[in-house]
Scaffold this motif. Structure first.
Motif, PDB file in Angstrom:
ATOM      1  N   UNK A   1      27.031 -39.493 -17.111  1.00 37.87           N
ATOM      2  CA  UNK A   1      26.793 -39.549 -18.035  1.00 37.87           C
ATOM      3  C   UNK A   1      26.134 -38.886 -18.799  1.00 37.87           C
ATOM      4  N   UNK A   2      24.848 -38.588 -17.214  1.00 42.75           N
ATOM      5  CA  UNK A   2      23.853 -37.783 -17.565  1.00 42.75           C
ATOM      6  C   UNK A   2      24.317 -36.715 -17.419  1.00 42.75           C
ATOM      7  N   UNK A   3      24.961 -35.869 -16.642  1.00 40.50           N
ATOM      8  CA  UNK A   3      25.553 -34.220 -16.870  1.00 40.50           C
ATOM      9  C   UNK A   3      25.745 -34.697 -18.910  1.00 40.50           C
ATOM     10  N   UNK A   4      26.450 -35.353 -19.133  1.00 40.23           N
ATOM     11  CA  UNK A   4      27.059 -35.582 -20.458  1.00 40.23           C
ATOM     12  C   UNK A   4      25.763 -35.409 -21.636  1.00 40.23           C
ATOM     13  N   UNK A   5      24.870 -35.859 -21.209  1.00 39.02           N
ATOM     14  CA  UNK A   5      23.576 -36.624 -22.029  1.00 39.02           C
ATOM     15  C   UNK A   5      23.117 -34.979 -22.271  1.00 39.02           C
TER      16      UNK A   5
ATOM     17  N   UNK B   1      18.133 -45.169 -14.671  1.00 39.57           N
ATOM     18  CA  UNK B   1      16.744 -45.029 -15.017  1.00 39.57           C
ATOM     19  C   UNK B   1      16.122 -43.364 -14.823  1.00 39.57           C
ATOM     20  N   UNK B   2      16.086 -43.252 -13.438  1.00 41.02           N
ATOM     21  CA  UNK B   2      15.911 -41.902 -12.839  1.00 41.02           C
ATOM     22  C   UNK B   2      16.251 -41.143 -13.814  1.00 41.02           C
ATOM     23  N   UNK B   3      17.571 -40.640 -13.941  1.00 42.51           N
ATOM     24  CA  UNK B   3      17.472 -39.412 -15.436  1.00 42.51           C
ATOM     25  C   UNK B   3      17.811 -40.020 -16.639  1.00 42.51           C
ATOM     26  N   UNK B   4      16.722 -41.145 -16.758  1.00 40.03           N
ATOM     27  CA  UNK B   4      16.511 -41.009 -17.620  1.00 40.03           C
ATOM     28  C   UNK B   4      15.004 -40.888 -18.151  1.00 40.03           C
ATOM     29  N   UNK B   5      14.434 -40.446 -16.718  1.00 43.46           N
ATOM     30  CA  UNK B   5      12.641 -39.983 -17.072  1.00 43.46           C
ATOM     31  C   UNK B   5      13.326 -38.716 -17.223  1.00 43.46           C
ATOM     32  N   UNK B   6      14.116 -37.873 -16.034  1.00 41.74           N
ATOM     33  CA  UNK B   6      14.037 -36.711 -16.648  1.00 41.74           C
ATOM     34  C   UNK B   6      14.529 -36.750 -17.998  1.00 41.74           C
TER      35      UNK B   6
END
Ligand code: ATP
Length: 237
Positions: free
Chosen positions: A141-145, A171-176
């Motif tokens: 999901x984070x990579x797709x975002x 949360x850690x991906x959101x922060x990135x």
């Protein structure tokens, strides 16, 4: 004086008989990060869709650098420098990561320029570079975002509109992602950020607007809104 890059005046948008936006007026100055916060169904996504031309307002005006754009089609607003990263990311799942990025620069015929832009995307998202031949839909999901934002950057937008980039991410991906949004802004891209994650959005925003039932009910500096009691009760609890 700050220059309004985007200026919405009294926008009314309907879906059939349902009025989703009621006299929305808001502006974004060149170089700002502006966030639009509000609960489910408040009209955040509709505001971005109205700006990008996916839905047409019934009345009101949308000025982009002083020019009326409320009648433009989505590809025209995109070409003019307004990039829209929709909610839920919507990358092309069957295409490779590289092909997804290339789609973002569909209007650019010069392969060298496409390659240069891709290199810039890799500076922000090194992970993407490692995954170029992978099918988009198999990324996390984070990579797709990140890919969705990267694809939007391929058109070198003046304004990047992001619809809930934090949705469903750890949360850690959101922060990135929020760090990268700040970096992009430091590089000169104006940001219009829609978020349910009000605290994080207001923390990075110069200014914010609160939308409730299709109406703007409050606006102010990001810092002020974080301290506002009404907002704390409604969105930061
Ligand atoms: P969320 O965070 O849940 O996405 P939002 O603030 O982005 O909410 P919108 O998606 O803009 O809200 O929706 C605003 C209103 O318009 C809601 O009442 C919604 O049900 C309605 N709406 C949105 N899209 C459509 C559509 N295609 N047809 C009919 N009604 C719609």
């Amino acid at each position: 004086m700050a220059e309004k890059i985007l200026d919405l005046q009294n926008i009314d948008t309907f879906y059939g008989g349902i009025q989703a936006l009621k006299e929305i007026s808001l502006h974004v100055d060149a170089g700002e990060i502006v966030t639009l916060i509000g609960s489910n169904g408040a009209g955040k996504s509709t505001t971005l869709k109205t700006i990008s031309g996916q839905v047409k307002p019934k009345s009101g005006s949308i000025l982009y650098n002083g020019t009326e754009i409320s009648n433009r089609a989505p590809h025209e607003t995109a070409l003019s420098g307004i990039a829209h990263v929709p909610e839920g990311r919507r990358i092309f799942p069957k295409l490779t990561v590289k092909e997804n990025l290339e789609m973002g620069a569909f209007s650019v015929k010069d392969k060298r320029i496409v390659k240069e832009r891709m290199e810039r995307v890799f500076q922000y998202f090194p992970r993407i570079k490692e995954r170029l031949s992978q099918q988009g839909g198999t990324m996390s999901g984070g990579e797709q975002q990140m890919l969705a934002i990267g694809r939007a950057l391929m058109m070198q937008p003046k304004i990047l509109m992001l619809d809930e980039p934090s949705m469903g991410l750890a949360p850690i991906i959101v922060e990135q992602i929020f760090e990268i949004i700040k970096e992009l802004n430091n590089e000169g891209i104006t940001i219009l950020l829609v978020e349910q994650n009000a605290f994080q959005a207001l923390s990075i925003a110069d200014r914010g607007y609160v939308i409730q039932n299709g109406k703007i009910t409050l606006s102010g500096l990001g810092k002020e809104l974080i301290d506002n009691e009404q907002i704390q009760e409604a969105y930061l609890a």
